[in-house]
Structure formats: C-alpha cells, structure tokens
Design a protein around this motif. Sequence first.
Motif, mmCIF file in Angstrom:
data_model
loop_
_atom_site.group_PDB
_atom_site.id
_atom_site.type_symbol
_atom_site.label_atom_id
_atom_site.label_comp_id
_atom_site.label_asym_id
_atom_site.label_seq_id
_atom_site.Cartn_x
_atom_site.Cartn_y
_atom_site.Cartn_z
ATOM 1 N N ILE A 265 -16.476 4.965 11.309
ATOM 2 C CA ILE A 265 -15.535 5.612 10.111
ATOM 3 C C ILE A 265 -14.210 5.032 10.496
ATOM 4 O O ILE A 265 -13.944 5.057 11.613
ATOM 5 N N VAL A 266 -13.555 4.349 9.392
ATOM 6 C CA VAL A 266 -12.301 3.795 9.637
ATOM 7 C C VAL A 266 -11.419 4.557 8.705
ATOM 8 O O VAL A 266 -11.704 4.467 7.468
ATOM 9 N N LEU A 267 -10.397 5.061 9.276
ATOM 10 C CA LEU A 267 -9.362 5.862 8.364
ATOM 11 C C LEU A 267 -8.177 4.968 8.259
ATOM 12 O O LEU A 267 -7.531 4.593 9.595
ATOM 13 N N ILE A 268 -7.480 4.559 7.177
ATOM 14 C CA ILE A 268 -6.266 3.959 7.019
ATOM 15 C C ILE A 268 -5.483 4.671 6.220
ATOM 16 O O ILE A 268 -5.820 4.949 5.025
ATOM 17 N N PHE A 269 -4.331 5.306 6.490
ATOM 18 C CA PHE A 269 -3.489 6.359 5.579
ATOM 19 C C PHE A 269 -2.040 6.043 5.841
ATOM 20 O O PHE A 269 -1.481 5.524 7.005
ATOM 21 N N GLU A 270 -1.313 6.640 4.897
ATOM 22 C CA GLU A 270 0.234 6.580 4.998
ATOM 23 C C GLU A 270 0.526 7.987 5.538
ATOM 24 O O GLU A 270 0.016 8.886 4.836
ATOM 25 N N ALA A 271 1.724 8.175 6.260
ATOM 26 C CA ALA A 271 2.098 9.306 6.605
ATOM 27 C C ALA A 271 3.681 9.039 7.069
ATOM 28 O O ALA A 271 4.077 8.142 7.620
ATOM 29 N N PRO A 272 4.294 10.124 7.348
ATOM 30 C CA PRO A 272 5.785 9.988 7.688
ATOM 31 C C PRO A 272 5.883 9.382 9.078
ATOM 32 O O PRO A 272 4.754 9.527 9.773
ATOM 33 N N LYS A 273 6.936 8.878 9.386
ATOM 34 C CA LYS A 273 7.224 8.456 10.759
ATOM 35 C C LYS A 273 7.175 9.319 11.847
ATOM 36 O O LYS A 273 7.177 8.960 12.993
ATOM 37 N N ASN A 274 7.209 10.622 11.621
ATOM 38 C CA ASN A 274 6.949 11.547 12.668
ATOM 39 C C ASN A 274 5.644 12.059 13.025
ATOM 40 O O ASN A 274 5.432 13.167 13.403
ATOM 41 N N PHE A 275 4.682 11.332 12.366
ATOM 42 C CA PHE A 275 3.282 11.719 12.417
ATOM 43 C C PHE A 275 2.938 11.373 14.014
ATOM 44 O O PHE A 275 3.119 10.067 14.423
ATOM 45 N N GLU A 276 2.163 12.012 14.687
ATOM 46 C CA GLU A 276 1.426 11.771 16.121
ATOM 47 C C GLU A 276 -0.062 12.171 16.186
ATOM 48 O O GLU A 276 -0.198 13.241 15.625
ATOM 49 N N PHE A 277 -0.506 11.378 16.695
ATOM 50 C CA PHE A 277 -1.996 11.399 17.150
ATOM 51 C C PHE A 277 -2.235 12.082 18.218
ATOM 52 O O PHE A 277 -1.345 12.578 19.110
ATOM 53 N N THR A 278 -3.217 13.113 18.289
ATOM 54 C CA THR A 278 -3.322 14.058 19.351
ATOM 55 C C THR A 278 -4.545 13.719 20.060
ATOM 56 O O THR A 278 -5.367 14.626 20.657
ATOM 57 N N ILE A 279 -5.132 12.320 20.127
ATOM 58 C CA ILE A 279 -6.258 11.869 20.904
ATOM 59 C C ILE A 279 -5.829 10.974 21.778
ATOM 60 O O ILE A 279 -4.609 10.407 21.688
ATOM 61 N N VAL A 280 -6.889 10.570 22.384
ATOM 62 C CA VAL A 280 -6.646 9.174 23.478
ATOM 63 C C VAL A 280 -8.018 8.341 23.035
ATOM 64 O O VAL A 280 -9.160 8.885 22.695
ATOM 65 N N PRO A 281 -7.639 7.077 23.341
ATOM 66 C CA PRO A 281 -8.931 6.039 23.082
ATOM 67 C C PRO A 281 -10.166 6.351 23.904
ATOM 68 O O PRO A 281 -9.867 6.667 25.408
ATOM 69 N N GLY A 282 -11.370 6.257 23.613
ATOM 70 C CA GLY A 282 -12.259 6.681 24.082
ATOM 71 C C GLY A 282 -12.863 8.146 24.364
ATOM 72 O O GLY A 282 -13.845 8.303 24.939
ATOM 73 N N GLN A 283 -12.098 9.031 23.726
ATOM 74 C CA GLN A 283 -12.417 10.398 23.577
ATOM 75 C C GLN A 283 -13.579 10.637 23.117
ATOM 76 O O GLN A 283 -13.615 10.154 21.818
ATOM 77 N N LYS A 284 -14.407 11.593 23.319
ATOM 78 C CA LYS A 284 -15.284 12.201 22.368
ATOM 79 C C LYS A 284 -14.968 13.378 21.450
ATOM 80 O O LYS A 284 -14.094 14.124 22.139
ATOM 81 N N ILE A 285 -14.917 13.261 20.554
ATOM 82 C CA ILE A 285 -14.481 14.033 19.407
ATOM 83 C C ILE A 285 -15.573 14.521 18.689
ATOM 84 O O ILE A 285 -16.723 14.151 18.217
ATOM 85 N N LYS A 286 -15.250 15.900 18.137
ATOM 86 C CA LYS A 286 -16.346 16.600 17.131
ATOM 87 C C LYS A 286 -15.664 16.632 15.873
ATOM 88 O O LYS A 286 -14.610 16.770 15.643
ATOM 89 N N PHE A 287 -16.480 16.853 14.661
ATOM 90 C CA PHE A 287 -16.102 17.153 13.536
ATOM 91 C C PHE A 287 -15.395 18.218 13.396
ATOM 92 O O PHE A 287 -15.784 19.252 13.920
ATOM 93 N N LEU B 258 0.920 -1.221 0.100
ATOM 94 C CA LEU B 258 -0.032 0.060 0.013
ATOM 95 C C LEU B 258 0.719 1.100 -0.035
ATOM 96 O O LEU B 258 0.502 2.393 -0.461
ATOM 97 N N LYS B 259 1.979 1.281 0.563
ATOM 98 C CA LYS B 259 2.841 2.386 0.877
ATOM 99 C C LYS B 259 3.232 3.104 -0.429
ATOM 100 O O LYS B 259 4.073 2.046 -1.261
ATOM 101 N N LEU B 260 3.296 4.222 -0.696
ATOM 102 C CA LEU B 260 4.091 4.750 -1.809
ATOM 103 C C LEU B 260 5.291 5.045 -1.428
ATOM 104 O O LEU B 260 6.098 5.434 -2.552
ATOM 105 N N ASN B 261 5.522 5.449 -0.136
ATOM 106 C CA ASN B 261 6.872 5.845 0.041
ATOM 107 C C ASN B 261 7.346 5.004 1.085
ATOM 108 O O ASN B 261 6.842 4.646 1.998
ATOM 109 N N LYS B 262 8.740 4.362 0.630
ATOM 110 C CA LYS B 262 9.491 3.252 1.497
ATOM 111 C C LYS B 262 9.763 3.666 3.143
ATOM 112 O O LYS B 262 9.682 3.100 3.914
ATOM 113 N N ASP B 263 9.954 5.038 3.182
ATOM 114 C CA ASP B 263 10.329 5.577 4.377
ATOM 115 C C ASP B 263 9.282 6.053 5.550
ATOM 116 O O ASP B 263 9.408 6.419 6.491
ATOM 117 N N SER B 264 7.967 5.785 4.867
ATOM 118 C CA SER B 264 6.842 6.103 5.678
ATOM 119 C C SER B 264 6.067 5.047 6.318
ATOM 120 O O SER B 264 6.723 4.032 6.416
#
Length: 439
Positions: free
Chosen positions: A408-430, A273-279
């Motif tokens: 909704i399920v998101l599966i995506f490619e990103a650099p290895k320095n990508f970081e999520f800013t959420i926690v499991p179980g968190q209520k989130i808005k659009f 799936l990856k377009l960049n080997k380093d991601s």
Amino acid sequence: MAVYFMPKNHLITKASTLKSFPNKWTIRWATTRRNLSNKVSGTPGINTTSQQTQTSYGQHRDKKKGKFSKLKSLQLEWSWKAGASFTILSVLDWWLLAAGWFTWSGLLTRWTPIGVCVFAALEWHYHTRKLEKQGLPITASEIQRIAYCSLPLRLVSRCWGWVASCPVPPALRPTVFGAYVNAFDVNMEEAENPELKQYRSLSEFFTRTLRNDVRVIDKASLVSPADGRVLHFGSATESRIEQVKGITYSLDAFLGPPSWTKNENCSSCADALKLNKDSALYQCVIYLAPGDYHRFHSPAKWEPEIRRHFTGQLLSVSPKIAEWLPGLFCLNERALYIGKWEYGFFSFTAVGATNVGSVQIYFDDGLKTNKYVLGPLKRKRYDERQLPEGMTLEKGDLVGQFNMGSTIVLIFEAPKNFEFTIVPGQKIKFGEKLGEVRT
C-alpha cells in the motif's frame, strides 16, 4: 587429471564406446583435431582407416521399428612414437564428441546456456564494481531490469490465482492451511473464524476477516491501512519520492499526469498536486507479507474522486527487491485512487505483485486486475474512471483485499507541522497511528 599424470606405458590403448552417433560435423571436428595434434607434436595421433572417417559407422534404419539400430563400437587405437605425450586436451576432445556437444542440439542445450550464464555473471560483476567505486547502493542495471521484467510473472500469478481459488478437500484443510500457518507465523487467534476446516480454499484463507475487538482505531489524523511492515516514509515535495533509503522514483511516473487538477501547468508535479501553497506532500509505503492480514482499510476520512488502473508488471515487492530495483512501484500494476481529505490532496494506491491473483476494491466493481495483456506492457498505460460524487470513506472503513501479500502506498498533502510516529522497518497493525498534525 589422473590420466595426465599416468606413465606413457600404462595408458589405455582403446577408448570406450561412443554413445551418440558421430555425424558429419563430429567427424570433421575429430579429423581437424587429429591433424592439428599431429602438426604440434610431429607424430601421428590416431590411427584410423579411411573407412572409419566416412559415414559407414554401422548406421542403418530398422524399417520395422522405425528406430536406429545400435551403432558399432568405434575403436580408436593410440600409438605413441618419438616422445609423443597424452594431453588433457585429447581427453577433453573425446569427451565432447562422446557427449554430443558438437551437434545442433548440443549448441542449443549446452553451449547457449553456458554463454548466457557467463555473460550474466560478467555483467553483474562489472555493474556491481562500478556502483561500489561510485559509493552508490547496489541496484539493478538496465539489462538486469529488462531480464527480470521478461520473466513470465504475470502468467505465474494468474496460475497461482487459479490454484488458490480451487476448493481444498475438508480432510486436507488442516494439513494444507496448517503448513501455511507454521511457515509464515500466522496468528489464527485474531481471525473471526479460527477453525481451518471452515476455509474452502487458499484464497478464502488469505482474505480471512478479523474479530472486531482485535484492532482499535487510533484517534490520530492518519492510521495504518493494513497489517504489515513500514518500508519507507517521508517528504515528497521535490517531485521525487523514496522507494527505500537512497532509491527514488518520479512522482509523475507513479501517479500519471495530474490532469484532474487546475494546477496542471505548474513547474513540478508536487506543486500541481497541492491544494494549499503552504502545505507539503508526504508519502508512506507499507508492505504486506504473505502471513499478514490481507485486507486493507481507509487510513483517514477522505473522498475518492478518480480511479486510475495502471496495467504493468507483477514483480515481487519484497523489501530486498525494493532495495535492488529502482522504480519498482512505477513498473508494477496498481490501482490508484485520487481524492482529497481535510488537509488537501490524498491518494491511496494498492500495488500488485508476484503471485497476487487479483486486487479487489469493494466499492469499485469495475476494477479487474491481473488480466491477460496482448502485446508489450507500457509504463504509462492506464485507464481512468470518475467515481460517483459524494463518496466518503471514514477512517477504518474496509476498502479491499489482496489475494496474497502486496504493498500500500499513501501520498497525501498535509501541513508542514505533520509528523510521522513510526520508524522504517517497523511492524505495524491496522488502526495504529502513522502520524498526526502537531499543534
């Protein structure tokens, strides 16, 4: 139990009337039990005549009404000799005969459900004990999964979709919609039209629009596509992604074979799936509860290229079921959109669920979900469509809607320095930030 402890000289000498006709099978059972009881106790148990043990119990057909007349009372005289005792088994035999347990209808309506329930309880207990000894989370066994998937949830969802689309009389709308608002804590102040009388049906109420000023699109690389609860997020580089903590499913089973990429012959689906080997590959799952805003938007600027529609089950996607049933998202019906964004591969999946009348994608009129399916459902059964070239979705663009809560399920490619800013179980808005690439 009260009869068992009564003195012998106070026992009732006659039984009450049998309500169901004792056919030849019940007669044979009564005769067999009496003979066995006599052999054990050494004394006669029931004094009956040969005329009573035959079919002359007063049965005859009323030719005028076409029904059986009332049966004659069957009186059983009990005689007690040489220390004969009244046992609970005798009372149980009489009750089983009177209730019709030893008939074909009794076999189907009484014994069969009891046997199924006993087997289910034993299987559940054995499987749970086995997982506890191994220190594994309590999940469904193969038998439990098959039993759950055998429920007519697709038919129930189609019926619910029809009910939700039926017009509600204006006089009943405040009561019906008000009960839903109170039950699921819906915030109608955010709705573009807060008046309940203006919604003609439940489906129209579910897919209500929001005011333009109640959601602010964050400037981060990735934002939430909908209102909901974060079930899980993290890395997907090992070709397996976590449904919830400790429960994973195959990336290849969820997306299907990566036939759209030139890297199809790679050793793992993640590498293909990856377009960049380093991601790296990442995933995020957001659950939309029945009281949430039911529309979903683009979480980033990306270009959808292929749509795959998997015709699967419509199982519940609630957090409790997601923790119990492994591979839930691979079993359910889903509309998968595959494309790319500035960092490489990007996919957006709307997963169907129980009571979701349909999943609607605004730029894809050819998608028809929750259709009648003839024959057994297959996990890898899907249809594929090439989307028009040059299609681009900006961050925050309206994508589609659920006609009830789902996932909704998101599966995506990103650099290895990508970081999520959420926690499991968190209520989130659009529009709120999901993660970003750290510099």
